[in-house]
Write an enzyme that holds these catalytic residues in place. Sequence first.
Site, PDB file in Angstrom:
ATOM      1  N   ASN A  89       0.171  76.672 113.232  1.00 54.64           N
ATOM      2  CA  ASN A  89       0.056  77.386 114.497  1.00 54.64           C
ATOM      3  C   ASN A  89       0.635  76.601 115.673  1.00 54.64           C
ATOM      4  O   ASN A  89       1.029  77.192 116.677  1.00 54.64           O
ATOM      5  CB  ASN A  89      -1.425  77.695 114.759  1.00 54.64           C
ATOM      6  CG  ASN A  89      -1.651  78.176 116.181  1.00 54.64           C
ATOM      7  OD1 ASN A  89      -1.348  79.314 116.515  1.00 54.64           O
ATOM      8  ND2 ASN A  89      -2.175  77.296 117.028  1.00 54.64           N
ATOM      9  N   GLN A 105      15.054  72.214 127.583  1.00 54.15           N
ATOM     10  CA  GLN A 105      14.088  73.161 127.015  1.00 54.15           C
ATOM     11  C   GLN A 105      14.382  73.412 125.538  1.00 54.15           C
ATOM     12  O   GLN A 105      13.465  73.454 124.706  1.00 54.15           O
ATOM     13  CB  GLN A 105      14.127  74.495 127.778  1.00 54.15           C
ATOM     14  CG  GLN A 105      13.613  74.412 129.204  1.00 54.15           C
ATOM     15  CD  GLN A 105      13.340  75.785 129.801  1.00 54.15           C
ATOM     16  OE1 GLN A 105      13.041  76.739 129.089  1.00 54.15           O
ATOM     17  NE2 GLN A 105      13.433  75.886 131.126  1.00 54.15           N
ATOM     18  N   SER A 139       6.699  84.705 115.888  1.00 55.08           N
ATOM     19  CA  SER A 139       6.539  85.571 117.058  1.00 55.08           C
ATOM     20  C   SER A 139       7.480  86.762 116.936  1.00 55.08           C
ATOM     21  O   SER A 139       8.542  86.663 116.321  1.00 55.08           O
ATOM     22  CB  SER A 139       6.894  84.774 118.316  1.00 55.08           C
ATOM     23  OG  SER A 139       7.059  85.642 119.412  1.00 55.08           O
ATOM     24  N   ALA A 192      15.303  79.646 124.127  1.00 58.93           N
ATOM     25  CA  ALA A 192      15.028  78.515 123.233  1.00 58.93           C
ATOM     26  C   ALA A 192      13.812  78.815 122.356  1.00 58.93           C
ATOM     27  O   ALA A 192      13.799  78.530 121.159  1.00 58.93           O
ATOM     28  CB  ALA A 192      14.792  77.250 124.052  1.00 58.93           C
ATOM     29  N   TYR A 193      12.792  79.431 122.955  1.00 52.65           N
ATOM     30  CA  TYR A 193      11.591  79.781 122.203  1.00 52.65           C
ATOM     31  C   TYR A 193      11.945  80.772 121.088  1.00 52.65           C
ATOM     32  O   TYR A 193      11.521  80.621 119.935  1.00 52.65           O
ATOM     33  CB  TYR A 193      10.541  80.390 123.150  1.00 52.65           C
ATOM     34  CG  TYR A 193       9.243  80.730 122.460  1.00 52.65           C
ATOM     35  CD1 TYR A 193       8.331  79.736 122.112  1.00 52.65           C
ATOM     36  CD2 TYR A 193       8.909  82.058 122.161  1.00 52.65           C
ATOM     37  CE1 TYR A 193       7.131  80.046 121.484  1.00 52.65           C
ATOM     38  CE2 TYR A 193       7.719  82.370 121.540  1.00 52.65           C
ATOM     39  CZ  TYR A 193       6.833  81.364 121.203  1.00 52.65           C
ATOM     40  OH  TYR A 193       5.648  81.674 120.566  1.00 52.65           O
ATOM     41  N   LYS A 197      11.652  80.265 116.975  1.00 52.88           N
ATOM     42  CA  LYS A 197      10.842  81.135 116.120  1.00 52.88           C
ATOM     43  C   LYS A 197      11.691  81.863 115.066  1.00 52.88           C
ATOM     44  O   LYS A 197      11.179  82.205 114.002  1.00 52.88           O
ATOM     45  CB  LYS A 197      10.035  82.118 116.974  1.00 52.88           C
ATOM     46  CG  LYS A 197       8.939  81.430 117.810  1.00 52.88           C
ATOM     47  CD  LYS A 197       7.930  80.661 116.939  1.00 52.88           C
ATOM     48  CE  LYS A 197       6.709  80.224 117.722  1.00 52.88           C
ATOM     49  NZ  LYS A 197       5.721  79.516 116.887  1.00 52.88           N
ATOM     50  N   VAL A 230      -0.759  87.575 123.327  1.00 52.31           N
ATOM     51  CA  VAL A 230      -2.153  87.121 123.419  1.00 52.31           C
ATOM     52  C   VAL A 230      -2.393  86.349 124.719  1.00 52.31           C
ATOM     53  O   VAL A 230      -1.568  85.535 125.130  1.00 52.31           O
ATOM     54  CB  VAL A 230      -2.496  86.229 122.199  1.00 52.31           C
ATOM     55  CG1 VAL A 230      -3.934  85.743 122.269  1.00 52.31           C
ATOM     56  CG2 VAL A 230      -2.259  86.999 120.899  1.00 52.31           C
TER      57      VAL A 230
END
Length: 276
Positions: A89, A105, A139, A192-193, A197, A230
Amino acid sequence: MSNVPVAVVTGSNKGIGLAIVRALCKQFPGDVYLTSRDSDRGQAAVAQLQQEGLRPLFHQLDIDDLESIRALRDFLKEKYGGLNVLVNNAGIAFKVHDTTPFAVQAEVTLKTNFFGTRNVCTELLPLVKPYGRVVNVSSMVSSSALGGCSQELQQKFRSDTITEEELVQLMTKFVEDTKKSVHEKEGWPNTAYGVSKIGVTVLSRIQARLLNEQRKGDHILLNACCPGWVRTDMAGPKATKSPDEGAETPVYLALLPATADAPHGQFVSNKTVRTW
């Protein structure tokens, strides 16, 4: 050596990770380890769950630190002879309005979300016992980021034969391309995120394939999932799900019954297999 089943949740001193530990403490028939890079925060989270009448255990884990990962590996091997449930996680995300240069980043985000998660898998997957369950928290952003990639990159990331080495080369290339400010020209999306993912989801597909090839008889199920949007420090207060609601899909995958042979190697959200 203990015969008690054991579950480990990485990055679980707050947010979705803490909610996953809470649910596993209620439903998993064994020891549940809350892990955190900061021992004080981890112990505080354990104390919080103890006040709720639950009994999590704590082990320090910084997924950016190979020695920390190996210390956990050795502990699990010695005390339990392996591992039954692993929920990867731990992850980070820069805020939308963060002014940190994009190349920085990219490097920082991939270091933790992709390379850190991969290192945990490299060290801990060999410990997973028959009928074990592995959940890599990805994600939905990985899907939208995939859609933002060039056709050539999409083809590579959707390939059923891509190797872990090829995936590592692509993730490394993304970071290098951002440093040269050519990532968009090279077909990468501006997130970047999202790319980190994509890496987690594709890594999960590769790992599941290898389990089929090398340990078919062990009935281990490994999947990537999206917890949803979330309300956490990461996603902010406007998100639609509570952390406990966000934990539902990861926990469902972590507790798939021994009789289940699917899902495996899938991308799952709201307990439903999504097309990758």
